[in-house]
Motif scaffolding. Structure first.
Motif, short mmCIF file in Angstrom:
data_model
loop_
_atom_site.label_atom_id
_atom_site.label_comp_id
_atom_site.label_asym_id
_atom_site.label_seq_id
_atom_site.Cartn_x
_atom_site.Cartn_y
_atom_site.Cartn_z
N PRO B 131 0.60 -1.05 0.26
CA PRO B 131 -0.30 0.23 0.26
C PRO B 131 0.69 1.40 0.33
CG PRO B 131 0.10 -0.83 2.18
CD PRO B 131 0.43 -1.94 1.43
N SER B 132 0.24 2.24 -0.73
CA SER B 132 1.08 3.67 -0.24
C SER B 132 0.14 4.61 -0.33
CB SER B 132 1.77 4.00 -1.80
OG SER B 132 1.23 4.69 -2.71
N ALA B 133 0.78 6.32 -0.28
CA ALA B 133 -0.32 7.04 -0.17
C ALA B 133 -1.60 7.26 -1.76
CB ALA B 133 0.57 7.95 0.40
N GLY B 213 13.55 6.08 1.13
CA GLY B 213 12.61 5.00 1.64
C GLY B 213 11.53 5.59 2.20
N HIS B 214 11.04 6.66 2.31
CA HIS B 214 10.08 7.59 2.93
C HIS B 214 8.83 6.90 1.36
CE1 HIS B 214 11.25 10.63 1.40
NE2 HIS B 214 12.66 11.02 1.87
N ILE B 216 8.44 4.55 -0.35
CA ILE B 216 8.09 3.66 -0.93
C ILE B 216 6.38 3.70 -0.56
CG2 ILE B 216 7.57 1.37 -0.26
CD1 ILE B 216 10.85 1.52 0.44
N ALA B 217 6.48 4.08 0.42
CA ALA B 217 4.69 4.22 1.16
C ALA B 217 4.45 5.51 1.39
CB ALA B 217 4.60 4.20 2.91
N GLY B 238 9.10 -1.90 6.97
CA GLY B 238 7.52 -0.92 6.66
C GLY B 238 5.98 -2.26 7.50
N LEU B 242 3.62 -1.10 10.35
CA LEU B 242 2.16 -1.06 10.36
C LEU B 242 1.59 -1.52 11.89
CD1 LEU B 242 1.71 -0.97 6.44
CD2 LEU B 242 1.72 1.05 7.91
N LEU B 273 -10.27 1.26 6.40
CA LEU B 273 -8.49 1.41 6.69
C LEU B 273 -7.39 0.09 6.51
CD1 LEU B 273 -6.37 3.17 6.40
CD2 LEU B 273 -6.98 3.23 9.48
N TRP B 276 -8.10 -1.95 3.37
CA TRP B 276 -6.56 -1.58 2.84
C TRP B 276 -5.60 -1.39 3.40
CZ3 TRP B 276 -3.43 2.50 2.06
CH2 TRP B 276 -3.31 3.29 0.73
N LEU B 277 -5.12 -1.50 4.49
CA LEU B 277 -3.48 -2.13 4.80
C LEU B 277 -3.62 -3.59 5.10
CD1 LEU B 277 -3.08 0.80 7.27
CD2 LEU B 277 -2.06 0.54 4.83
#
Lengths: 357, 357
Positions: B131-133, B213-214, B216-217, B238, B242, B273, B276-277
């Motif tokens: 998952p990512s933003a 690294g940041h 990725i999400a 990651g 989570l 949420l 989704w994750l």
């Protein structure tokens, strides 16, 4: 009386954020003094606003600033930069440590050249503290060394272990070596050799072997040792994942009236959670293994975050981190000398068979 | 009619979980057939329970099982292991792909030896979706290759790009190379050479350079390319972050009556949420670059998670992933040939000066 050299001109909101941060820190460290390097007029105006700081700050005027994009090689030429002069102050013995929220690469290069690596340490490492399921965890290296050998990793473990004792106050911190699996056969030769050396070392009883990425937030160990490339990626990946969940939660709780009410009802717990995971609480990466305490604040930190980075520097100065790391390195060197003496006393089997054959 | 070879004996709750997962998947893929390898008696009992599966499963009895702890070298000797026979079925053309929730190292080794690397690919890579933003993101390699050279990274990018088109349905997926900074000078020689080669390649317009690294999400790119060591650590770091937040949130919402009421009020959003994750939604790591579709389910997956991994395998089979990757590799090879032809047509300056001098 601990004296900290401060680069007032580093960071997105410098020098305002820096002086405001010192004001917060000054209350928590009533004996500390600050040598503040940068634009004297601006600093003077800001310091006048703080009763606490007035008698505890020496303003050290400098004429140059190292921009964030400047390459380390170019930064080395700016002799009157606030960051350079602050580091010089540690080398000259005018301060026990230095803090900056400026250019990380420049700080790393300047600190290595001006302060020099501690005797017995091959390469300095960057360490920071992060949250885990079982309390705080120390991770290093976070990017000072993109490539590391087994010796470097062992030295990182020794420095990280002492850092966890000094700053987290843990009596016997446990140590893990980051790998792609916890089985002994996993990873490359460097990791296997580092693990072997750690098992034999004075901190061997605290060494828990290989750990994996999920063990960082899982809190399996207190100190996570890795090379600077992997550590940097892991740190930022973890931060990114936490930010993603934070953003999504904010969206969930602002979606409608029911969810807004839910937020109000759960606010005490959610606030504690947010405060606990707050990046400001983990601000202050330290550069270990140099002749002097070196702390890097995040460039985007606010005054509260900067004050936390000052706390880290103060913990290291007051607890004489650098003197203690020299003792620890001595213990490791003694152990190695004993090991190699033992080796010399008994010739290897192959050599014996040659002479008798 | 897509045919999938299934290792019924891999996974913590095999074969029950595997057959229950196939039952879910069978509804979503009404044309699919399954060649199921393992303990015939157990499988037969389970398949009888499912109306959907009865006419679509061929049971292939095998006598050996590869335990989770077995080293890959030892696993290679078990010729009648369910995993081995399932992979053999792909090599023999009896199935287009294979799925297992068993021993990852053994699957990797067996798949490479039995199916062989596709012509034009030096090393296969393990890829998965997370998952990512900004929606889902593909990352590879996740551990098939602990050390990679520039050529490997370029091939991973080509395979990852097609995977994002095939499985995520993105028309022009963007690509980033994981590094410790986004500046061009960052990282080591391998990364810089891979970046240069990608810029010149047919997927150059989709290449966004170095990411951190940041990202990725953060969803900065659709495909994250990295070596297997870094990718494995990043993925697990990651996941660990989570999981930490998930555990803490559960604690917040069960703390007292007010927070339990809050959970009820925010439940629709929180459920979305969580769904989704949900790691099950991302189950199914694929091994790209082999002559056949190879999908690895998490060993601890439940039936729903296993069914998702079957979806990934089906997407790749139905969309003829392997035929298309051969076309893409052809385009890259043509481009390289053109580049080297151009080079041969104009002799390098130094050679000219020698003949005229």
């Amino acid at each position: 009386m601990p004296i900290l050299a401060v680069d007032a001109m580093g960071g997105d909101s410098a020098p305002g954020m820096v002086i405001a941060g010192l004001d917060i820190a000054a209350e928590r460290h009533p004996n500390a003094r600050f040598e503040v390097f940068g634009d004297a007029v601006q600093i003077d105006e800001l310091v006048r606003l703080s009763k606490r700081l007035r008698n505890r700050v020496s303003i050290r005027p400098t004429t140059e600033i190292i921009p964030n994009e400047l390459k380390p090689t170019a930064a080395l030429r700016l002799r009157d930069a606030s960051l350079r002069r602050a580091i010089d102050a540690v080398a000259n013995g005018e301060a026990a440590g230095v803090i900056s929220a400026g250019n990380t690469g420049a700080m790393l290069a300047l600190a290595k050249i001006v302060l020099k690596t501690m005797s017995g340490i091959d390469r300095p490492a960057m360490a920071a503290i992060g949250p885990s399921a079982r309390g705080d965890v120390v991770m290093l290296d976070l990017g000072a060394n993109v490539v590391c050998d087994a010796r470097n990793l062992v030295e990182f473990a020794v420095m990280g272990e002492l850092f966890a004792r000094t700053v987290l106050g843990l009596p016997h911190p446990t140590i893990g070596l980051l790998n792609v699996g916890s089985e002994e056969m996993k990873g490359d030769e460097t990791l296997r050799r580092a693990a072997e050396a750690l098992r034999e070392s004075p901190i061997g009883p605290q060494f828990r072997g290989f750990i994996e990425g999920h063990d960082i937030a899982g809190g399996t160990v207190d100190v996570v040792v890795t090379d600077g490339f992997t550590g940097n990626v892991a740190l930022k990946t973890g931060e990114g994942a936490l930010r993603l969940v934070g953003d999504l939660l904010r969206r969930v709780f602002s979606a409608n009236i029911a969810s807004r009410l839910a937020y109000l009802l759960a606010r005490p717990g959610l606030t504690r959670l947010r405060e606990w995971l707050d990046p400001r609480r983990y601000n202050g990466a330290v550069l270990l293994g140099l002749n002097g305490v070196v702390v890097k604040s995040h460039g985007g930190a606010d005054a509260e975050g900067f004050a936390h980075a000052v706390d880290v520097a103060m913990d290291m100065i007051v607890n004489r981190f650098n003197d203690r790391i020299r003792d620890d390195l001595g213990r490791h060197a003694d152990r190695e000398r004993l090991a190699s003496d033992a080796f010399r006393a008994t010739p290897p089997a192959s050599a014996t068979s040659v002479t008798t054959g």
